[in-house]
Design a protein around this motif. Structure first.
Motif: not given
Length: 189
Positions: A1-30
């Motif tokens: 059976m396959r395993t299902l993983n939910f993986a995303m960048n998340v803010s400390l207060d638990g959001y995957v994107c900010g108000p207005g779908d803002d992702l500016g805070w989640s730019v990853p390091s290299d």
């Protein structure tokens, strides 16, 4: 059976994107970007909700052909194109590219996909993941937590009817004080 993983960048207060779908805070390091790229290479099947699919498919199919592309981004683009993908949507009628579209019962299809093979499936998109989460289909939660409070937006976790006990599997700190935490679903006792 396959395993299902939910993986995303998340803010400390638990959001995957900010108000207005803002992702500016989640730019990853290299280093974190390479970690995400390695996950894509190890994913046997990716499940996307419509909004995340539209964002990813508007960039990654040709990202390695853009002027000034870095080798790291070119590698991610190649890996992303090679990864089998299924898109769940009630509003799309067709897809560009090689992904398969599912317009019916997401829970039934995800359960079928888990049962039919081996390896790892990743689910992306907060709305689709919330459906799988409420149905108890997610085996592992992976949070790349950025040290930022965005105050609202799209939450990583959905409201549930019951508790879900988890076991910490791994933690790792990346540049910029981003902490990746992996939690496995613990079967009921």
């Amino acid at each position: 059976m396959r395993t299902l993983n939910f993986a995303m960048n998340v803010s400390l207060d638990g959001y995957v994107c900010g108000p207005g779908d803002d992702l500016g805070w989640s730019v990853p390091s290299d280093e974190l970007f390479q970690w995400w790229s390695d996950r894509v290479a190890a994913t046997d099947l990716a499940l996307y909700g419509r909004r995340l699919w539209e964002a990813m498919s508007s960039h990654w199919p040709t990202a390695d052909q853009q002027p000034g592309v870095t080798p790291q981004h070119a590698e991610y683009a190649r890996r992303w194109r090679a990864m089998p993908k299924v898109v769940f949507s009630s509003t799309l009628s067709a897809l560009d590219g090689d992904a398969r579209l599912v317009v019916g019962d997401a829970v039934a299809e995800i359960a079928r996909l888990k049962a039919e093979g081996e390896g790892h499936m990743d689910i992306g998109g907060a709305t689709l993941a919330a459906t799988a989460m409420r149905a108890g289909l997610i085996d592992e939660y992976v949070l790349a937590t950025a040290p930022v409070l965005v105050g609202g937006g799209t939450p990583f976790f959905t409201s549930l009817d019951r508790w879900v006990d988890l076991t910490l599997v791994e933690t790792r700190t990346f540049p910029g004080d981003v902490v990746v935490s992996r939690y496995a679903d613990r079967p009921e006792r």
